[in-house]
Write an enzyme that holds these catalytic residues in place. Structure first.
Site, PDB file in Angstrom:
ATOM      1  N   LYS A  43      31.215  45.949 -33.249  1.00  0.00           N
ATOM      2  CA  LYS A  43      31.435  45.291 -31.910  1.00  0.00           C
ATOM      3  C   LYS A  43      31.971  46.941 -31.134  1.00  0.00           C
ATOM      4  O   LYS A  43      32.203  47.264 -30.523  1.00  0.00           O
ATOM      5  CB  LYS A  43      31.293  44.087 -31.639  1.00  0.00           C
ATOM      6  CG  LYS A  43      30.507  43.638 -32.223  1.00  0.00           C
ATOM      7  CD  LYS A  43      30.937  41.824 -31.340  1.00  0.00           C
ATOM      8  CE  LYS A  43      31.955  40.768 -31.726  1.00  0.00           C
ATOM      9  NZ  LYS A  43      32.135  40.789 -33.796  1.00  0.00           N
ATOM     10  N   ARG A  97      31.697  33.351 -26.415  1.00  0.00           N
ATOM     11  CA  ARG A  97      31.792  33.593 -27.645  1.00  0.00           C
ATOM     12  C   ARG A  97      31.370  31.542 -27.920  1.00  0.00           C
ATOM     13  O   ARG A  97      31.298  31.371 -28.878  1.00  0.00           O
ATOM     14  CB  ARG A  97      32.967  33.616 -28.338  1.00  0.00           C
ATOM     15  CG  ARG A  97      33.363  34.830 -29.585  1.00  0.00           C
ATOM     16  CD  ARG A  97      34.627  34.943 -29.397  1.00  0.00           C
ATOM     17  NE  ARG A  97      34.697  35.158 -31.084  1.00  0.00           N
ATOM     18  CZ  ARG A  97      35.014  36.061 -30.972  1.00  0.00           C
ATOM     19  NH1 ARG A  97      35.314  37.270 -30.191  1.00  0.00           N
ATOM     20  NH2 ARG A  97      35.030  37.186 -32.713  1.00  0.00           N
ATOM     21  N   ARG A 141      38.900  47.433 -43.589  1.00  0.00           N
ATOM     22  CA  ARG A 141      39.722  47.639 -42.174  1.00  0.00           C
ATOM     23  C   ARG A 141      40.852  47.621 -41.920  1.00  0.00           C
ATOM     24  O   ARG A 141      41.644  46.668 -42.861  1.00  0.00           O
ATOM     25  CB  ARG A 141      38.987  46.671 -40.809  1.00  0.00           C
ATOM     26  CG  ARG A 141      39.965  46.955 -40.387  1.00  0.00           C
ATOM     27  CD  ARG A 141      38.712  46.145 -39.040  1.00  0.00           C
ATOM     28  NE  ARG A 141      39.030  44.648 -38.311  1.00  0.00           N
ATOM     29  CZ  ARG A 141      38.145  44.143 -38.346  1.00  0.00           C
ATOM     30  NH1 ARG A 141      37.915  44.960 -36.587  1.00  0.00           N
ATOM     31  NH2 ARG A 141      38.605  42.743 -37.414  1.00  0.00           N
ATOM     32  N   ARG A 155      44.722  43.385 -40.696  1.00  0.00           N
ATOM     33  CA  ARG A 155      45.175  42.857 -39.375  1.00  0.00           C
ATOM     34  C   ARG A 155      45.176  41.073 -40.245  1.00  0.00           C
ATOM     35  O   ARG A 155      44.352  40.690 -40.935  1.00  0.00           O
ATOM     36  CB  ARG A 155      43.603  42.687 -38.834  1.00  0.00           C
ATOM     37  CG  ARG A 155      43.569  42.644 -36.870  1.00  0.00           C
ATOM     38  CD  ARG A 155      42.498  42.874 -36.695  1.00  0.00           C
ATOM     39  NE  ARG A 155      42.124  41.836 -35.833  1.00  0.00           N
ATOM     40  CZ  ARG A 155      40.499  41.729 -34.998  1.00  0.00           C
ATOM     41  NH1 ARG A 155      40.702  43.023 -35.111  1.00  0.00           N
ATOM     42  NH2 ARG A 155      40.327  40.950 -35.326  1.00  0.00           N
ATOM     43  N   ARG A 186      36.526  32.807 -40.105  1.00  0.00           N
ATOM     44  CA  ARG A 186      35.321  33.648 -38.650  1.00  0.00           C
ATOM     45  C   ARG A 186      34.061  33.311 -38.892  1.00  0.00           C
ATOM     46  O   ARG A 186      33.255  33.233 -37.406  1.00  0.00           O
ATOM     47  CB  ARG A 186      35.993  34.325 -39.177  1.00  0.00           C
ATOM     48  CG  ARG A 186      37.487  35.083 -37.807  1.00  0.00           C
ATOM     49  CD  ARG A 186      38.552  35.832 -38.106  1.00  0.00           C
ATOM     50  NE  ARG A 186      37.608  37.149 -37.351  1.00  0.00           N
ATOM     51  CZ  ARG A 186      37.874  38.481 -37.834  1.00  0.00           C
ATOM     52  NH1 ARG A 186      38.275  39.056 -39.005  1.00  0.00           N
ATOM     53  NH2 ARG A 186      37.283  39.036 -36.805  1.00  0.00           N
TER      54      ARG A 186
HETATM   55  P1  AP5 Z   1      34.885  47.039 -35.956  1.00  0.00           P
HETATM   56  O1  AP5 Z   1      34.296  47.670 -34.806  1.00  0.00           O
HETATM   57  O2  AP5 Z   1      36.441  46.511 -35.773  1.00  0.00           O
HETATM   58  O3  AP5 Z   1      34.158  45.585 -35.535  1.00  0.00           O
HETATM   59  P2  AP5 Z   1      33.942  44.206 -34.570  1.00  0.00           P
HETATM   60  O4  AP5 Z   1      32.603  43.375 -34.511  1.00  0.00           O
HETATM   61  O5  AP5 Z   1      34.928  44.678 -33.104  1.00  0.00           O
HETATM   62  O6  AP5 Z   1      34.992  43.745 -35.626  1.00  0.00           O
HETATM   63  P3  AP5 Z   1      36.458  42.395 -34.895  1.00  0.00           P
HETATM   64  O7  AP5 Z   1      37.035  41.675 -36.279  1.00  0.00           O
HETATM   65  O8  AP5 Z   1      37.488  43.618 -34.027  1.00  0.00           O
HETATM   66  O9  AP5 Z   1      35.306  41.577 -34.214  1.00  0.00           O
HETATM   67  P4  AP5 Z   1      35.668  39.745 -33.926  1.00  0.00           P
HETATM   68  O10 AP5 Z   1      34.348  39.595 -33.093  1.00  0.00           O
HETATM   69  O11 AP5 Z   1      35.492  38.887 -34.950  1.00  0.00           O
HETATM   70  O12 AP5 Z   1      37.393  39.839 -33.265  1.00  0.00           O
HETATM   71  P5  AP5 Z   1      37.719  39.542 -32.134  1.00  0.00           P
HETATM   72  O13 AP5 Z   1      38.923  40.943 -32.091  1.00  0.00           O
HETATM   73  O14 AP5 Z   1      37.066  39.751 -31.592  1.00  0.00           O
HETATM   74  O15 AP5 Z   1      34.507  47.752 -37.236  1.00  0.00           O
HETATM   75  C1  AP5 Z   1      34.978  46.714 -38.865  1.00  0.00           C
HETATM   76  C2  AP5 Z   1      35.139  47.162 -39.844  1.00  0.00           C
HETATM   77  O16 AP5 Z   1      33.798  48.135 -40.120  1.00  0.00           O
HETATM   78  C3  AP5 Z   1      35.661  48.528 -39.073  1.00  0.00           C
HETATM   79  O17 AP5 Z   1      36.827  49.050 -39.796  1.00  0.00           O
HETATM   80  C4  AP5 Z   1      34.725  49.407 -38.730  1.00  0.00           C
HETATM   81  O18 AP5 Z   1      35.565  50.945 -39.323  1.00  0.00           O
HETATM   82  C5  AP5 Z   1      33.807  49.403 -39.972  1.00  0.00           C
HETATM   83  N1  AP5 Z   1      32.540  49.601 -39.507  1.00  0.00           N
HETATM   84  C6  AP5 Z   1      32.213  49.249 -37.955  1.00  0.00           C
HETATM   85  N2  AP5 Z   1      31.036  50.048 -37.905  1.00  0.00           N
HETATM   86  C7  AP5 Z   1      30.975  50.743 -39.258  1.00  0.00           C
HETATM   87  C8  AP5 Z   1      29.228  51.243 -39.661  1.00  0.00           C
HETATM   88  N3  AP5 Z   1      28.517  51.827 -39.061  1.00  0.00           N
HETATM   89  N4  AP5 Z   1      29.580  51.298 -41.064  1.00  0.00           N
HETATM   90  C9  AP5 Z   1      30.736  50.954 -41.573  1.00  0.00           C
HETATM   91  N5  AP5 Z   1      31.909  50.829 -41.287  1.00  0.00           N
HETATM   92  C10 AP5 Z   1      31.429  50.486 -40.329  1.00  0.00           C
HETATM   93  O19 AP5 Z   1      38.595  38.317 -32.186  1.00  0.00           O
HETATM   94  C11 AP5 Z   1      39.445  38.136 -32.981  1.00  0.00           C
HETATM   95  C12 AP5 Z   1      39.850  36.412 -33.086  1.00  0.00           C
HETATM   96  O20 AP5 Z   1      40.424  36.273 -31.508  1.00  0.00           O
HETATM   97  C13 AP5 Z   1      38.640  35.120 -32.243  1.00  0.00           C
HETATM   98  O21 AP5 Z   1      38.588  34.842 -34.158  1.00  0.00           O
HETATM   99  C14 AP5 Z   1      39.223  34.844 -32.149  1.00  0.00           C
HETATM  100  O22 AP5 Z   1      40.937  33.894 -32.423  1.00  0.00           O
HETATM  101  C15 AP5 Z   1      40.404  34.920 -31.006  1.00  0.00           C
HETATM  102  N6  AP5 Z   1      38.920  35.519 -29.967  1.00  0.00           N
HETATM  103  C16 AP5 Z   1      38.457  36.806 -29.451  1.00  0.00           C
HETATM  104  N7  AP5 Z   1      37.237  36.503 -28.369  1.00  0.00           N
HETATM  105  C17 AP5 Z   1      37.249  35.132 -28.064  1.00  0.00           C
HETATM  106  C18 AP5 Z   1      37.005  34.865 -27.073  1.00  0.00           C
HETATM  107  N8  AP5 Z   1      35.586  34.742 -26.508  1.00  0.00           N
HETATM  108  N9  AP5 Z   1      36.776  33.136 -27.354  1.00  0.00           N
HETATM  109  C19 AP5 Z   1      37.247  32.534 -27.942  1.00  0.00           C
HETATM  110  N10 AP5 Z   1      38.461  33.291 -28.958  1.00  0.00           N
HETATM  111  C20 AP5 Z   1      38.716  34.210 -29.269  1.00  0.00           C
END
Ligand code: AP5
Length: 206
Positions: A14, A86, A120, A153, A164
């Protein structure tokens, strides 16, 4: 401009898709994960509250998230919501202050999620995202953009990734039916290379 939600399991890509969409289409990027990490880094009361949930791989309470997002949304600009909503409660809360026009679901299997997150690395200084397999830095361990040290991370440790993913299936997967019912969900397979996934998302937004 329209308001777009990027939905999908942790590590689906994402953030990677969002940064290019923001560059090319000028959306306002609202990533609740990034916003929470900023609060944690600054040591604010909100950050202190959020940190425990994030380290365990649990969701931060809905009211906290909705207050945070509401402050950031600008009615004059198309918003790209990344990692929000979410839960169904967050989606209902969002509808009380703005509309959602399109939801893009990035679909990725659990095994690939685990592979991507274990390799990552992020820059501890500027937050840039790398992948040791698919997007390594030029100099090992150093950020190409600012030279900062690359780190794992806290919530990318294997046991937290597993949690997660479970939390996603329990709390966030119901959003698929929620938005499908509103006729605004578009599905994109997220296992190809980043450029291919980006093209498919751009196509889904057309
Ligand atoms: P990346 O683009 O970083 O993936 P992502 O989907 O953004 O993953 P996140 O882990 O950041 O998402 P998340 O939703 O779990 O965490 P968030 O930070 O929102 O890609 C991942 C890896 O793959 C990278 O190394 C990239 O280079 C590689 N990659 C990308 N595309 C690729 C491809 N096509 N092919 C190969 N490799 C690829 O949330 C973190 C925490 O915050 C949550 O657990 C929760 O505790 C809290 N939180 C955040 N938002 C909320 C909410 N709305 N409500 C409640 N708690 C929340």
């Amino acid at each position: 401009m329209r308001n777009v939600v990027l939905l999908g399991p942790p590590g689906a890509g994402k953030g990677t898709v969002a940064s290019r969409l923001v560059q090319e289409l000028g959306f306002l990027h609202v990533s609740t994960g990034d916003m929470l990490r900023e609060e944690v880094a600054k040591g604010t009361p909100l950050g202190q509250l959020a940190q425990g949930y994030m380290t365990r791989g649990e969701l931060v309470p809905d009211e906290v998230i909705l207050t945070l997002v509401r402050q950031r949304v600008d009615a004059k600009k198309g918003v790209l919501f990344d990692g929000f909503p979410r839960t169904v409660a967050q989606a209902e809360g969002l509808e009380r202050f703005t509309t959602v026009d399109v939801v893009v679901l990035l679909e990725l299997e659990r095994d690939e999620v685990v592979r991507r997150l274990s390799s990552r690395r992020i820059c501890g200084a500027c937050g840039a995202v790398y992948n040791l397999v698919t997007h390594p830095p030029v100099e090992p361990g150093r950020c190409d953009r600012c030279g900062g040290a690359l780190i794992l991370r806290d919530d990318d440790r294997p046991e937290v990734v597993a949690r997660r993913f479970e939390v996603y299936m329990r709390d966030s997967a119901p959003l698929v039916a929620y938005y499908e019912g509103r006729g605004i969900l578009r599905r994109v397979r997220a296992e190809g290379p980043p450029a291919e996934v980006f093209r498919a998302v751009a196509e889904a937004l057309r």
